[in-house]
Write a protein that holds these residues in place. Sequence first.
Motif, PDB file in Angstrom:
ATOM      1  N   THR A 144       0.818  -1.217   0.000  1.00 39.04           N
ATOM      2  CA  THR A 144       0.000   0.000   0.000  1.00 39.04           C
ATOM      3  C   THR A 144       0.852   1.268   0.000  1.00 39.04           C
ATOM      4  O   THR A 144       0.354   2.349  -0.327  1.00 39.04           O
ATOM      5  N   SER A 145       2.131   1.160   0.372  1.00 46.05           N
ATOM      6  CA  SER A 145       3.047   2.302   0.262  1.00 46.05           C
ATOM      7  C   SER A 145       3.517   2.484  -1.178  1.00 46.05           C
ATOM      8  O   SER A 145       3.894   3.586  -1.575  1.00 46.05           O
ATOM      9  N   MET A 146       3.503   1.394  -1.946  1.00 45.79           N
ATOM     10  CA  MET A 146       3.991   1.431  -3.317  1.00 45.79           C
ATOM     11  C   MET A 146       2.915   1.856  -4.305  1.00 45.79           C
ATOM     12  O   MET A 146       3.176   2.637  -5.228  1.00 45.79           O
ATOM     13  N   VAL A 147       1.724   1.323  -4.143  1.00 48.10           N
ATOM     14  CA  VAL A 147       0.640   1.594  -5.094  1.00 48.10           C
ATOM     15  C   VAL A 147      -0.647   1.858  -4.326  1.00 48.10           C
ATOM     16  O   VAL A 147      -0.820   1.410  -3.193  1.00 48.10           O
ATOM     17  N   GLU A 148      -1.561   2.559  -4.975  1.00 45.10           N
ATOM     18  CA  GLU A 148      -2.847   2.875  -4.362  1.00 45.10           C
ATOM     19  C   GLU A 148      -3.820   1.726  -4.607  1.00 45.10           C
ATOM     20  O   GLU A 148      -4.559   1.710  -5.582  1.00 45.10           O
ATOM     21  N   VAL A 149      -3.800   0.777  -3.715  1.00 45.16           N
ATOM     22  CA  VAL A 149      -4.730  -0.347  -3.780  1.00 45.16           C
ATOM     23  C   VAL A 149      -5.356  -0.537  -2.416  1.00 45.16           C
ATOM     24  O   VAL A 149      -4.818  -0.087  -1.391  1.00 45.16           O
ATOM     25  N   ALA A 150      -6.480  -1.200  -2.401  1.00 44.16           N
ATOM     26  CA  ALA A 150      -7.144  -1.482  -1.130  1.00 44.16           C
ATOM     27  C   ALA A 150      -6.300  -2.448  -0.309  1.00 44.16           C
ATOM     28  O   ALA A 150      -5.631  -3.316  -0.872  1.00 44.16           O
ATOM     29  N   PRO A 151      -6.305  -2.319   1.012  1.00 46.64           N
ATOM     30  CA  PRO A 151      -5.548  -3.247   1.847  1.00 46.64           C
ATOM     31  C   PRO A 151      -5.894  -4.712   1.584  1.00 46.64           C
ATOM     32  O   PRO A 151      -5.038  -5.580   1.676  1.00 46.64           O
ATOM     33  N   SER A 152      -7.149  -4.980   1.247  1.00 42.52           N
ATOM     34  CA  SER A 152      -7.541  -6.365   0.975  1.00 42.52           C
ATOM     35  C   SER A 152      -6.839  -6.910  -0.267  1.00 42.52           C
ATOM     36  O   SER A 152      -6.446  -8.083  -0.306  1.00 42.52           O
ATOM     37  N   ILE A 153      -6.662  -6.069  -1.277  1.00 44.96           N
ATOM     38  CA  ILE A 153      -5.951  -6.496  -2.495  1.00 44.96           C
ATOM     39  C   ILE A 153      -4.480  -6.729  -2.181  1.00 44.96           C
ATOM     40  O   ILE A 153      -3.870  -7.700  -2.653  1.00 44.96           O
ATOM     41  N   ALA A 154      -3.896  -5.832  -1.382  1.00 43.07           N
ATOM     42  CA  ALA A 154      -2.498  -6.006  -0.991  1.00 43.07           C
ATOM     43  C   ALA A 154      -2.313  -7.293  -0.193  1.00 43.07           C
ATOM     44  O   ALA A 154      -1.352  -8.041  -0.398  1.00 43.07           O
ATOM     45  N   MET A 155      -3.240  -7.573   0.718  1.00 45.14           N
ATOM     46  CA  MET A 155      -3.174  -8.794   1.519  1.00 45.14           C
ATOM     47  C   MET A 155      -3.272 -10.031   0.645  1.00 45.14           C
ATOM     48  O   MET A 155      -2.541 -11.018   0.832  1.00 45.14           O
ATOM     49  N   LEU A 156      -4.167 -10.009  -0.345  1.00 48.31           N
ATOM     50  CA  LEU A 156      -4.321 -11.139  -1.252  1.00 48.31           C
ATOM     51  C   LEU A 156      -3.049 -11.373  -2.053  1.00 48.31           C
ATOM     52  O   LEU A 156      -2.644 -12.522  -2.279  1.00 48.31           O
ATOM     53  N   THR A 157      -2.394 -10.296  -2.463  1.00 46.08           N
ATOM     54  CA  THR A 157      -1.133 -10.416  -3.203  1.00 46.08           C
ATOM     55  C   THR A 157      -0.066 -11.099  -2.355  1.00 46.08           C
ATOM     56  O   THR A 157       0.647 -11.997  -2.828  1.00 46.08           O
ATOM     57  N   VAL A 158       0.061 -10.675  -1.098  1.00 48.96           N
ATOM     58  CA  VAL A 158       1.040 -11.290  -0.192  1.00 48.96           C
ATOM     59  C   VAL A 158       0.711 -12.766   0.007  1.00 48.96           C
ATOM     60  O   VAL A 158       1.609 -13.619  -0.003  1.00 48.96           O
ATOM     61  N   LEU A 159      -0.548 -13.077   0.177  1.00 48.19           N
ATOM     62  CA  LEU A 159      -0.975 -14.464   0.375  1.00 48.19           C
ATOM     63  C   LEU A 159      -0.554 -15.343  -0.803  1.00 48.19           C
ATOM     64  O   LEU A 159       0.030 -16.419  -0.624  1.00 48.19           O
ATOM     65  N   LEU A 160      -0.821 -14.888  -2.021  1.00 48.18           N
ATOM     66  CA  LEU A 160      -0.484 -15.678  -3.209  1.00 48.18           C
ATOM     67  C   LEU A 160       1.020 -15.856  -3.361  1.00 48.18           C
ATOM     68  O   LEU A 160       1.495 -16.932  -3.749  1.00 48.18           O
ATOM     69  N   LEU A 161       1.791 -14.819  -3.017  1.00 52.13           N
ATOM     70  CA  LEU A 161       3.247 -14.927  -3.117  1.00 52.13           C
ATOM     71  C   LEU A 161       3.799 -15.926  -2.100  1.00 52.13           C
ATOM     72  O   LEU A 161       4.714 -16.695  -2.407  1.00 52.13           O
ATOM     73  N   MET A 162       3.249 -15.914  -0.878  1.00 54.71           N
ATOM     74  CA  MET A 162       3.704 -16.878   0.129  1.00 54.71           C
ATOM     75  C   MET A 162       3.401 -18.307  -0.302  1.00 54.71           C
ATOM     76  O   MET A 162       4.224 -19.217  -0.127  1.00 54.71           O
ATOM     77  N   ILE A 163       2.231 -18.507  -0.873  1.00 57.46           N
ATOM     78  CA  ILE A 163       1.868 -19.844  -1.347  1.00 57.46           C
ATOM     79  C   ILE A 163       2.844 -20.315  -2.415  1.00 57.46           C
ATOM     80  O   ILE A 163       3.355 -21.443  -2.366  1.00 57.46           O
TER      81      ILE A 163
END
Length: 465
Positions: A144-163
Amino acid sequence: MHIGSATAFGILCTLALITAVGIYAGKKVKSARDFTTGSNLGAPMIAGSLIGTLVGGSSTIGTAQLAFDYGFSAWWFTLGGGIGLCILALVFAKPLYNSGLTTLPQILTREYGKRIATLSAVLMSVGTFMSIVSQMLSGTALITSMVEVAPSIAMLTVLLLMIAYVVFGGAWGAGMVGMVKTLLLYVTTFVCGIVSLRLAGGFPAFQAALPHDQYFNLFARGYWKDGGAGASLIFGVLTTQAYILPVVSAKSLRTSKAGAILGGFLTVLIGIAGIFVGMFMRMEMPDISSASALPVFALTYLPGFLGGVILATLLVALVGTGAGLSLGVSSMLYQDIYKPFIQPNASDKTQLRVSRGIILALLLAAALFSMGKLGSLILSWGFLSMGLRGAVAFAPLCFALFSPGRIRPAFAGAAIIAGPLLVLLGSYILPPDIDPLFLGMAAALLITFIGWLIVCLGSKEAKTA
């Protein structure tokens, strides 16, 4: 913040490199043992795996966040973690390695029985789960510091990368990607530290601009609070499956010790750079969110491509930590709950499938649990997680390794329950400047000591009679 083309190119190049290493690591996985332990890891792989799990969002973004408000008090996460790894190498590596076992609950099973081990596995998994949450929070703050996205979208991105990070590569992915990530992380983080120090006008400029008692004191939040934070990391490292796993997977005991000591030394160093960045951002941008101190610094004060490399490396670092912790929990839950109680004769293929399924469930639960918690102090989750793990297993583990046969299962079970319970209770009843870890650890150690004393006195009386 606006990301230019050079920054975006730096991010893409870094992620492409990490992805290529992860794919190569995935090809090394031929069996469930390769997935869960990595099979005969060398010292660099051990250090890479340890750092890849310990040095993540809490050690970088979280350290800069706490340093934004308290300066050198933020060093305790990496300082305590590094000390813990060195103690692991010098004191615990030999009995752990010689045990021939791969999980802490297996060690406790041999000493106290399956019920006690299962209880410890569940409670340690809960503690580790909290640390995964802290990585989710770090990743969301970064994106969310890098791009203007909703926290939920940022969280989903982190989740997919960890998987993607760990499900396909397991321990091989954590170790190999950990080595590459460690190199990138240390180079880029130290660049941030040096640049922030230079832009501030040197260390004397920090001293002139910031209150000394608050920013240049390892115990700025109080001796009991910060001392407890350091102790939480030490005890947590010694009782976390994700840090035990690389040690027992080494080619030899000597290799195991060398890898853990190397990892500990490098872990201690990484926090200093984050502290400088946090204090610099306090001087230059006091109104920003403290959790954004490190990513905003990279976007604002570094050349575009280098800033992109740093942001991508931070993302991979926190993703690697969360994924590595989930791998450790998966190993415990499969070996100590699923296999003995659900499917004792599971095939190697089944073990691989179930282990990956557990990881998916853990990461999804952590992402859901993190929703709405973005205002939390990242390191507070990390300290609480480590403290809970230490309160659960440290005392019973010490007696199992160094004084076997001297503690009855009932006393071990009482310590395993009382330790974390009093840590959580202490969070509410103790003054805020006292870490509740001390209450939980004191109770667990007292209970196990009483149990040890009873057995010793009984043995002495029997010999006398």
